[in-house]
Design an enzyme around this catalytic site. Structure first.
Site, PDB file in Angstrom:
ATOM      1  CG  ASP A   1      -9.090  12.863   4.675  1.00 22.54           C
ATOM      2  OD1 ASP A   1     -10.201  13.133   3.524  1.00 22.54           O
ATOM      3  OD2 ASP A   1      -8.111  12.673   3.708  1.00 22.54           O
TER       4      ASP A   1
ATOM      5  CG  ASP B   1      -4.932   6.369   7.005  1.00 28.19           C
ATOM      6  OD1 ASP B   1      -5.332   7.087   8.370  1.00 28.19           O
ATOM      7  OD2 ASP B   1      -3.896   7.338   5.940  1.00 28.19           O
TER       8      ASP B   1
ATOM      9  CB  CYS C   1       5.096 -12.069   0.555  1.00 25.86           C
ATOM     10  SG  CYS C   1       3.475 -11.393   0.029  1.00 25.86           S
TER      11      CYS C   1
ATOM     12  CB  CYS D   1       1.256 -10.273  -2.804  1.00 27.16           C
ATOM     13  SG  CYS D   1       3.588 -10.065  -2.543  1.00 27.16           S
TER      14      CYS D   1
ATOM     15  CB  CYS E   1       5.881 -13.023  -2.829  1.00 25.14           C
ATOM     16  SG  CYS E   1       6.784 -11.186  -2.387  1.00 25.14           S
TER      17      CYS E   1
ATOM     18  CG  HIS F   1       5.212  -7.068  -1.084  1.00 24.98           C
ATOM     19  ND1 HIS F   1       5.295  -8.246  -0.904  1.00 24.98           N
ATOM     20  CD2 HIS F   1       6.390  -6.744  -0.922  1.00 24.98           C
ATOM     21  CE1 HIS F   1       6.709  -8.166  -0.039  1.00 24.98           C
ATOM     22  NE2 HIS F   1       6.797  -7.256  -0.002  1.00 24.98           N
TER      23      HIS F   1
END
Lengths: 379, 379
Positions: A93, A267, A305, A307, A310, A336
């Site tokens: 940014d 974002d 999930c 990930c 998880c 997660h």
């Protein structure tokens, strides 16, 4: 120009777009959510974690990196990519938003903004030219024009003056920018909740023919329906053949809704910040892992999930880690929440590809709303 | 008995031993350093990191886990292995040391120790029987007898009374223990810096014929040479055919020295605690990564190290992460310090296998001392 944006498909019944953004450090499939790596680190997460959850592009904050460790140091270490060892695309940014939200004693003039560092109180001047210099030193694939983001409650007259200045600053940014380099400059359209100001500002900035455009100034306290209304009227004013980025937004519901309004890039610190506060997004609703009800729960955080968190740990263990203030809690929770956001965007892209985004998003939003309502009633 | 200890080689010119410890959750090559996972987490590190740095066995703390989340909860979640998702061997201490060092208002009686929890002030009683019950519920591969660890400055008379009680407690632990289960019980020899008391206590405990023995009560403030002297006279009193564990020790120099005195197993919070305080062990000495001298240093933390941290990040980046208080600093620093300790132990094992431990360790200690002296002079 080092950016190439290809529109692969537009949803027949919404403004949703499936695109492909080719950048010097890789290809980004849009719509995309970009994890925020404020100070050259996506908080609590290392590049190995980011790779594992499939992050395609991350964000760095010019304001923070300008103050510490300084852009010249980062440049000497291979730019932000080399410094933090992240090989894929990065967007920075302009520093504008943080100057207004974090720094003290700021004073805006035509030249730029004088402010005091939130780190040591030292006096700094950030100008459009310096913002571009800093961002090019950081070496991001996408850099943002230096803008003013007026407080949500500012009156119309203040907005008009501010927008005119932000347009003049955008021209100075374009002049300072090296388009032959690896950083593509995006303009930022402001205008609060005023549709005519948003339109006029979008038209002014479109004349600069920049590689991409963002909508700024949302997610600063306005009601959600007003934000959706404003994005729905503002997004079509942005050039259709260029990527459209909605800055600082938002919740999963915001992402699904705003993709349908024609946004390609998002974002937000939400997934990482809430993760550090034990608030976890799951397919079943929102899990506050601090809650004693999870103390003995052997289930994974989100059964849907894939990930690392998880796949390997129970809610009981995550609750214990948080209660015991173990540092590992922050990493596992952040992995997660980011995985949830990135997986959601993968499903968003699939729905657009299949030409059924309008129906998919309506069903998803209804289902989500139902889940959260049920969850609230159970609580 | 679920433990099998094989002595593969004894160094011809020192007491160093190369062994293999077969436990229900895997094989441990000794001498070994065990990372400390106090509250079911090696601080700032996940099991994937531990696997990657080659950890063979980790330690859990009975005192902490008894208080939070409680051993019955951990038992319901598959013991400590299931709860924290660590498939390899685990050793738990007895809680004795922490009761004396962390809890408030402790009162020792023949029955056990009454103390107040450091978490909520609640009154608790820990007995030899309960310590074993807790440790068997946690399901560790190696569990420790409940002992008293008298303050280093205690007088001889206090030591004598304490040792007699610790022996009676060790018998009660053996009676409470289920040797047919998966947890092997080790006895703990105390006696401070009194060689005769250490010898007598070792003999008393040897009569219990437990699967392994530890030396406790070091690393509590005594001078290092006195500790080495005491370990050198005490280690030979422990049964030669069983694993010997030196509790809570120590620095890299301590490990190399005490392996030469016949120790097989070590644990210490040093590498993880110092990592969180920016103090990093390297082949070139000790790097305090907070130091401004590293702000612009593009070199890896330790050019001789293969860990994730050293393979991917510069000193400048690590220094920035620490200065910015980024959570990632703790993980990257902890990975490296543990990798340094575990890599050192791999070299220790290789030197014993090659029958040259006495020469190797002498050279290593001289070289290390030289490095640290040089570093001090440069500072």
């Amino acid at each position: 120009m080092s950016l190439d944006f290809e529109l692969l498909k537009v949803d027949p019944e919404s403004a949703a777009r499936r695109g492909r953004l080719r950048l010097p450090h890789g290809v980004v499939e849009t719509p995309i959510f970009m994890p925020v790596g404020t100070a050259a680190s996506v908080k609590a997460i290392a590049p190995d974690d980011l790779e594992r959850i499939g992050a395609q592009i991350i964000l760095g904050n010019t304001y923070h990196l300008f103050l510490r460790p300084g852009h010249e140091l980062v440049r000497r270490h291979g730019g932000l990519h080399g410094f933090m060892t992240w090989p894929k695309p990065i967007l920075t940014d302009s520093g504008g938003f943080q100057v207004y939200s974090l720094a003290a004693a700021r004073k805006i003039s035509e030249e730029g903004v004088v402010f005091r560092s939130h780190l040591d109180g030292s006096r700094k001047l950030l100008t459009p030219e310096l913002s571009i210099e800093v961002q090019e030193a950081l070496g991001a694939d996408v850099i943002m024009a230096f803008d003013e983001c007026p407080p949500a409650g500012s009156d119309r007259r203040y907005f008009e003056d501010s927008l005119a200045r932000t347009t003049r600053w955008a021209k100075r940014c374009k002049d300072a920018w090296h388009p032959e380099g690896k950083s593509s400059l995006f303009g930022i359209v402001q205008g609060g909740l005023h549709p005519d100001l948003r339109r006029r500002h979008a038209e002014e900035l479109a004349e600069l023919d920049l590689p991409g455009y963002a909508l700024g100034g949302y997610s600063v306290g306005e009601p959600i329906p007003s934000m959706y209304e404003s994005v729905s009227t503002s997004a079509p004013n942005l050039p259709a053949d260029k990527p459209r980025y909605l800055m600082g937004v938002g919740t999963p519901e915001d992402l699904v809704t705003c993709v349908g309004l024609g946004i390609d890039m998002f974002d937000c610190v939400l997934p990482t910040r809430t993760a550090r506060n034990a608030r976890l997004y799951t397919s079943e609703g929102i899990v506050n892992i601090k809650n004693a009800r999870y103390a003995d729960d052997p289930a994974p955080l989100d059964p849907a999930c894939d990930c690392y968190t998880c796949k390997n740990f129970s809610r009981a263990y995550l609750r214990h880690l948080y209660a015991a203030q173990e540092l590992l809690a922050y990493r596992l929770n952040s992995i997660h929440n980011l995985a949830f956001f990135l997986d959601l965007m993968a499903r968003v892209r699939a729905a657009i590809e299949e030409g059924r985004y309008a129906a998919w998003s309506k069903a998803w939003l209804e289902e989500r709303s139902l889940r959260l309502r049920e969850q609230k009633e159970r609580a």
